[in-house]
Design a protein around this motif. Structure first.
Motif, PDB file in Angstrom:
ATOM      1  N   THR A 168       0.840  -1.183   0.000  1.00 30.61           N
ATOM      2  CA  THR A 168       0.000   0.000   0.000  1.00 30.61           C
ATOM      3  C   THR A 168       0.880   1.239   0.000  1.00 30.61           C
ATOM      4  O   THR A 168       2.040   1.179   0.427  1.00 30.61           O
ATOM      5  N   SER A 199       0.110   3.951   1.689  1.00 28.40           N
ATOM      6  CA  SER A 199      -0.139   4.715   2.907  1.00 28.40           C
ATOM      7  C   SER A 199      -0.014   3.859   4.160  1.00 28.40           C
ATOM      8  O   SER A 199      -0.607   2.779   4.247  1.00 28.40           O
ATOM      9  N   GLU A 200       0.713   4.356   5.138  1.00 29.49           N
ATOM     10  CA  GLU A 200       0.828   3.661   6.410  1.00 29.49           C
ATOM     11  C   GLU A 200      -0.508   3.600   7.148  1.00 29.49           C
ATOM     12  O   GLU A 200      -0.708   2.737   8.009  1.00 29.49           O
ATOM     13  N   SER A 201      -1.425   4.490   6.802  1.00 25.99           N
ATOM     14  CA  SER A 201      -2.739   4.489   7.453  1.00 25.99           C
ATOM     15  C   SER A 201      -3.543   3.229   7.110  1.00 25.99           C
ATOM     16  O   SER A 201      -4.547   2.934   7.771  1.00 25.99           O
ATOM     17  N   LYS A 202      -3.119   2.498   6.090  1.00 28.53           N
ATOM     18  CA  LYS A 202      -3.825   1.277   5.692  1.00 28.53           C
ATOM     19  C   LYS A 202      -3.282   0.030   6.399  1.00 28.53           C
ATOM     20  O   LYS A 202      -3.736  -1.070   6.114  1.00 28.53           O
ATOM     21  N   HIS A 203      -2.312   0.205   7.300  1.00 24.95           N
ATOM     22  CA  HIS A 203      -1.722  -0.949   7.981  1.00 24.95           C
ATOM     23  C   HIS A 203      -2.772  -1.780   8.700  1.00 24.95           C
ATOM     24  O   HIS A 203      -2.790  -3.015   8.600  1.00 24.95           O
ATOM     25  N   PRO A 260       1.667  -5.838   6.145  1.00 22.83           N
ATOM     26  CA  PRO A 260       1.668  -4.583   5.393  1.00 22.83           C
ATOM     27  C   PRO A 260       3.081  -4.176   4.960  1.00 22.83           C
ATOM     28  O   PRO A 260       4.033  -4.295   5.739  1.00 22.83           O
ATOM     29  N   VAL A 309       4.868  -0.799   2.714  1.00 19.90           N
ATOM     30  CA  VAL A 309       4.537   0.527   2.192  1.00 19.90           C
ATOM     31  C   VAL A 309       5.489   0.900   1.067  1.00 19.90           C
ATOM     32  O   VAL A 309       6.712   0.844   1.224  1.00 19.90           O
ATOM     33  N   GLU A 356      11.447   2.448  -4.112  1.00 23.05           N
ATOM     34  CA  GLU A 356      10.577   1.937  -3.045  1.00 23.05           C
ATOM     35  C   GLU A 356      10.020   0.570  -3.415  1.00 23.05           C
ATOM     36  O   GLU A 356       9.934  -0.323  -2.567  1.00 23.05           O
TER      37      GLU A 356
END
Length: 321
Positions: A31, A33-37, A47, A49, A57
């Motif tokens: 993902t 975004s880390e908010s989707k962990h 997860p 990122v 990356e």
């Protein structure tokens, strides 16, 4: 097997990841975004990122995950704009070109043995019969306004199939419906049909192929585990003209029958792209996927799926305007 799913939090990823986990695979969900962990952990994935458009990356997460299989489900589809189709798909087209290249490069360096990628049935050339197989011409004559999008889809297919160092499989999905799709209980296409803003244009002779998002995920699990390299249409058993399926969908949703407008009016409402899709599109046969992937859709036809969708809309309190 260890599987890396790129695009793990989209509509497909949310269906695919838990199925892969249930089948015994170790899944790493990529993902941006880390908010989707938390979402990914809830689905059962590890997860990771990375921005798919940043090659360094992508290379890092693939090297760290050490997958045996990479599944490419990268999209960034926003509100549909049929009058400016390529503009609406601009970010997704970058993911299908640059993102595909970055994933393939990283996968090759990591020794990935199988690479499964998303494609879309609507690229078949609009000549000949109404239902196409994987051997029919694809992507050589895109509808006006879809040139960039079809070229990006062709880039995915050509790049994956040309990767002789891995087993490349391309899945030409039908139009998705079901949870988190635009044709789900709260999706924009569902709402358009309910409000009679999705008319039958001209004779409505364009033939569409659909697949429930859950059935598409099951086919993708099958492609991870088996099947020879190549292209597979992942669609249900009943390709159908717009004039056939759209009234059935409206009825299932408890809406009034769709309006019928001449092709000229359709061009004003949906542009040339939308008009061509409503009147000239070709559907697809799933015979090869059934045979080669050992896959059978639980929703054999959109008729079953649309009935189920209508029941979900009513259960959630939806009422046609």
């Amino acid at each position: 097997m260890r599987v890396l799913v790129a695009g793990a939090t989209g509509a497909m990823g949310r269906q695919l990841v838990p199925r892969l986990v249930a089948a015994g695979h170790e899944v790493h969900g990529m993902t941006r975004s880390e908010s989707k962990h938390a979402l990914l952990r809830g689905l059962g994935a590890v997860p990771v990122v990375a921005d798919a458009l940043a090659p360094e990356e992508v290379a890092r997460v693939v090297a760290e995950s050490r997958p045996e299989v990479v599944v490419h489900q990268l999209t960034a589809i926003g509100p549909m704009d049929m009058r400016h189709f390529d503009r609406a798909f601009a970010q997704t087209n970058r993911l299908r070109t640059e993102g595909t290249d970055h994933l393939l490069s990283a996968a090759r360096a990591a020794g990935v043995r199988r690479f499964v990628a998303q494609s879309f049935f609507a690229g078949y050339d609009r000549v000949g019969g109404p239902v196409k197989t994987e051997d029919d011409p694809f992507g050589t004559a895109p509808p006006p306004g879809m040139e960039q999008t079809v070229a990006a889809i062709r880039h995915v297919e050509d790049s994956v199939l040309a990767a002789s160092w891995t087993e490349g499989l391309v899945l030409r999905y039908g139009g998705f419906y079901g949870p988190h799709t635009s044709l789900g209980p709260d999706g924009e296409q569902t709402e358009a049909v309910r409000r009679r803003k999705f008319p039958v244009v001209g004779d409505g002779g364009g033939v569409w192929s659909f697949v429930h998002i859950a059935d598409a995920a099951e086919a993708t699990v099958a492609a991870v585990e088996q099947g020879a390299p190549g292209v597979y249409n992942v669609v249900d058993d009943e390709p159908a003209s717009v004039a056939t399926w759209l009234p059935v969908l409206a009825e299932a949703l408890g809406a009034k029958a769709p309006m019928h407008v001449p092709r000229l009016v359709g061009r004003l409402l949906a542009g040339e792209t939308g008009t061509v899709m409503m009147t000239e599109l070709r559907g697809a046969s799933n015979a090869k996927a059934r045979r080669g992937l050992g896959w059978t859709p639980a929703h054999a036809t959109w008729r079953d799926g649309f009935r189920e969708l209508g029941e979900q809309v009513r259960a959630e309190g939806g009422a046609a305007a």
